[in-house]
Enzyme design. Structure first.
Site, PDB file in Angstrom:
ATOM      1  N   ARG A 110       0.823  -1.210   0.000  1.00  0.00           N
ATOM      2  CA  ARG A 110       0.000   0.000   0.000  1.00  0.00           C
ATOM      3  C   ARG A 110       0.859   1.263   0.000  1.00  0.00           C
ATOM      4  O   ARG A 110       0.428   2.303  -0.488  1.00  0.00           O
ATOM      5  CB  ARG A 110      -0.965   0.002   1.180  1.00  0.00           C
ATOM      6  N   GLU A 124      -9.009   6.659   7.659  1.00  0.00           N
ATOM      7  CA  GLU A 124      -7.580   6.806   7.420  1.00  0.00           C
ATOM      8  C   GLU A 124      -7.166   8.074   6.674  1.00  0.00           C
ATOM      9  O   GLU A 124      -6.141   8.683   7.016  1.00  0.00           O
ATOM     10  CB  GLU A 124      -7.068   5.581   6.653  1.00  0.00           C
TER      11      GLU A 124
END
Length: 778
Positions: free
Chosen positions: A325, A730
């Site tokens: 990621r 997030e």
């Protein structure tokens, strides 16, 4: 599926989209919210403590636990050999993470035994009496050392590439290279790890545990005990914070509590001391980024080649998807015509690092913003101009394909940035700051506007699913259970709003119950910002099923058509008649209509082929931007965050009040990561920042003095998410990259902005001061 879940509504007709209070807010304030340590303990409950090792890498030659076992009140001492079936709690197929060290120590503080005693204090004191003899082995602590010695990977690395990066770099009119150290972060949740295991009949085990992933705890406990998964029930009512640290790290405490409970046939509670918790559990990965960028005289990026090396620790844990990621977000909001990105998930003799809010994305994004900053200083331009010049296009410009070959089809970053630039008066303030710095001898100021583009979904495709269980009782009250876990972020409240909105009843008619594997099986972790997306849609699906039955019953009972039956506030309209919701439910029950349903949702459109580095790993993107203004003292390196302005995209907010809180909290947590929170291991591999006395999280006094946060109220998700909302967990954590960039500008002012300061993170006062002194020599 009923389109009302995501239709465009111009007015609020029910609880969804309303700024309702968090269901437990009043309990948090009053201290009446029950956490596991607040629960009444079963009679005879025993308490556990970890026995930690004091070598970073060594063979265990001998373990003498006689003094530990001899302490009055100690009931038993567990070692690896006492695990009934398996000593493995690895969340991957690599089986590289033992419950307790067996023959070899792989990081300083690795648990080698567990003490079970009548009280927690006895267990903790006894654990210090063990005598362990070691044979030391070569130790690798830092990522630089790991790279220098050849670099063993804990999991296979990833490469993302598009175009000809090497050729484009060679042809670029301008080219620069650099390195950046990006520090890790301790989760520092208010409630540490805790587990309470209660044995039942036969092989049954009930575990209360502070975890974001009840189903994984269930599987791990079953694996260690050697029982079917259906024998283990895991319950989670709420956590006092998680931030990713409770996705896998609770496995050890739950497994040890369950083993002891089964062995002794008594309830066992495991609540480690904060020092032990910080020493023995994983953190955010720290990275070393090497970048090589080619660009033209205007600042257009032509090629990027970057490597992201991460200190992963002794085992894989979640380092594979975390480092993946990081690459997914190394582009942030920028189009790279030619790009090659590589990861190096390196093994070190430190605690195995794990998930943390953003899951590698923040580290990738910081590296990408450093590239923008380097170009701006090399050309003598405002970094915001370089950012705007390199934004992704609008979907038909040929500048809309990511390094992993997903098209960016929902891009609103330019509108977000333009609106914030105007509303925060960025240009005038920047000009005033440059003028101030010309005449200020000691205090220097900086300002920066940085964007955020963050992909939403688990990159492991099969995790993008959720279930929910909904019951309606004969008085019209509703029982809701789903796979999401509540860690303060408000997912319980949001999903309850979805359900209440579906039936058009007051939200206080929906009973929110603890997450339990006994009601909703095979759940994914509450992570990847997907809790409301997945569980909200699963609850909506359950409501849809019940509503279809109720509509069919009403149409038959009142001799009309289904089109003439609709749900309105606290009633059901049948033709021209308004029937109270509770009355319809009573009649439906009498007619033997099923008033219960299991809902399910799987995110559509997504797929990912890691082997080729291609796919559509994200369902959509969330966007945002922040302007931060700072002041630094060039004699001490100390600084203040004077003002922050945020404009953030949450689509059509399910709950604006909760979303604003998430943005504010995420910003402060991200600011702490980038400025004050420093993890430090010594040459022996000992984590020296292992307590509040040595690890500095942001204080109330560290918050921005002026803090303006707005939602992009005009935004709504182009994808059919619940209520056209977007995830909010997030993405806000990356908004304070603007603080780091503003600090960089303030430092650069001492050399008239001729050089990029290349601040590593965290940008502590010490690093600020050293950067100032370096630039003063130029």
């Amino acid at each position: 599926m009923d389109k009302s879940a995501f239709e465009d509504r111009t007015t609020i007709t029910g609880p969804m989209h309303a700024p309702l209070k968090h269901d437990s807010a009043h309990k948090h304030v009053a201290g009446t919210a029950d956490y596991i340590d607040d629960m009444p303990e079963p009679a005879g409950t025993l308490h556990a403590a970890l026995g930690l090792t004091d070598r970073a890498h060594a063979e265990i030659v001998e373990v003498d636990l006689s003094a530990v076992a001899a302490v009055p009140g100690v009931v038993c001492v567990l070692t690896a050999r006492d695990m009934p079936h398996s000593n493995d709690i690895s969340p991957t197929h690599l089986h590289d993470e033992p419950v307790l060290a067996d023959g070899r120590v792989q990081f300083h503080g690795q648990p080698a035994f567990a003490v079970i005693a009548e009280t927690r204090d006895i267990a903790r004191r006894a654990a210090r009496l063990a005598r362990i003899t070691y044979r030391d082995l070569p130790t690798v602590i830092d990522v630089v050392d790991a790279m220098a010695t050849g670099g063993e990977f804990v999991t296979p690395p990833l490469t993302l590439q598009r175009g000809d990066a090497e050729g484009a770099l060679e042809r670029s009119p301008r080219r620069l290279k650099g390195k950046m150290r990006i520090g890790g972060q301790e989760h520092f949740y208010l409630e540490g790890h805790i587990a309470l295991a209660v044995p039942g009949e036969d092989d049954e085990m009930t575990v209360w545990v502070s975890t974001q992933h009840p189903s994984e705890i269930q599987r791990m406990v079953a694996q260690v005990l050697g029982v079917p998964v259906n024998a283990v029930t895991v319950n989670v009512r709420r956590m006092g914070g998680g931030f990713g640290g409770k996705e896998t790290q609770g496995n050890q405490f739950a497994a040890l509590a369950a083993v002891a409970a089964r062995k002794l046939r008594r309830a066992v509670k495991f609540r480690p001391d904060r020092d032990d918790d910080m020493t023995a559990t994983g953190k955010r990965h720290d990275f070393l980024v090497d970048y090589d960028v080619g660009f033209d005289d205007d600042g257009h990026i032509l090629a990027v080649h970057a490597n992201y090396a991460a200190r992963c620790g002794f085992s894989a844990d979640l380092s594979g998807p975390v480092t993946d990621r990081a690459l997914f977000h190394a582009d942030n909001a920028y189009f790279y015509p030619n790009v090659k990105l590589t990861s190096e998930p390196l093994k070190t003799n430190t605690v195995s690092n794990t998930a943390f809010r953003g899951f590698g994305g923040p580290q990738g994004m910081v590296g990408g913003e450093r590239i923008i900053e380097e170009i701006a200083y090399a050309l003598g331009k405002d970094p915001l101009n370089i950012r705007k010049l390199n934004f992704y296009g609008d979907g038909d410009s040929g500048r809309d394909v990511t390094p992993y070959h997903q098209k960016v089809e929902d891009n609103i970053i330019r509108r977000i940035v333009d609106e914030l630039e105007a509303s925060a008066d960025y240009q005038a303030r920047r000009a005033a700051i440059i003028e101030f710095n010309r005449s200020s001898r000691v205090i220097r100021k900086g300002i920066a506007l940085t964007p955020v583009k963050f992909g939403i979904s688990f990159t492991l495709t099969h995790l993008n699913q959720a279930g929910a269980l909904v019951h309606i009782y004969t008085d019209g009250s509703i029982h809701l259970n789903h796979g999401g876990t509540e860690m303060g972020q408000g997912v319980y409240t949001k999903v309850a709003q979805v359900l209440a909105d579906s039936f058009q009843i007051d939200v206080d008619r929906v009973k929110i119950t603890a997450t339990t594997t006994g009601k909703v099986p095979n759940t994914s972790a509450t992570a990847a910002s997907s809790g409301s997306d997945l569980n909200g849609m699963a609850a909506f699906d359950a409501a849809r099923q019940i509503k279809e039955r109720l509509v069919a019953f009403a149409a038959e009972r009142w001799q009309t058509t289904a089109e003439n039956v609709s749900f309105v506030p606290n009633h059901v309209k049948i033709g021209e008649e308004l029937v109270p919701f509770a009355e319809l439910i009573r009649q439906a029950y009498a007619a033997r209509v099923q008033l219960s349903a299991a809902g399910f949702y799987a995110t559509p459109k997504i797929h990912w082929d890691r082997a080729t580095g291609r796919g559509t790993p994200f369902y959509y993107f969330a966007y945002g931007a922040a302007v931060s203004e700072v002041s630094i003292d060039t004699l001490t390196g100390e600084y203040l965050v004077d003002r922050v302005d945020v404009l953030h995209d949450v689509g059509r907010s399910l709950n604006p009040a909760i979303d604003l809180g998430q943005i504010e909290g995420g910003f402060v947590q991200g600011m702490g990561w980038l400025t004050t929170e420093e993890l430090w291991w010594d040459e022996k591999g000992r984590l020296r920042t292992h307590a509040p006395s040595t690890y500095k999280i942001p204080l109330a006094s560290d918050r921005p003095k002026i803090f303006n946060v707005r939602l992009a109220e005009w935004s709504q998700n182009v994808e059919k998410t619940i209520g056209r909302s977007k995830a909010v967990g997030e993405p806000p954590l990356m908004l304070p990259i603007s603080v780091l960039e503003a600090l960089s500008m303030a430092v650069a002012s001492v050399a008239d902005y001729r050089e990029c300061p290349r601040l590593d993170t965290p940008a502590t006062p010490e690093r600020i001061l050293m950067a100032v002194e370096r630039l003063r020599q130029i």
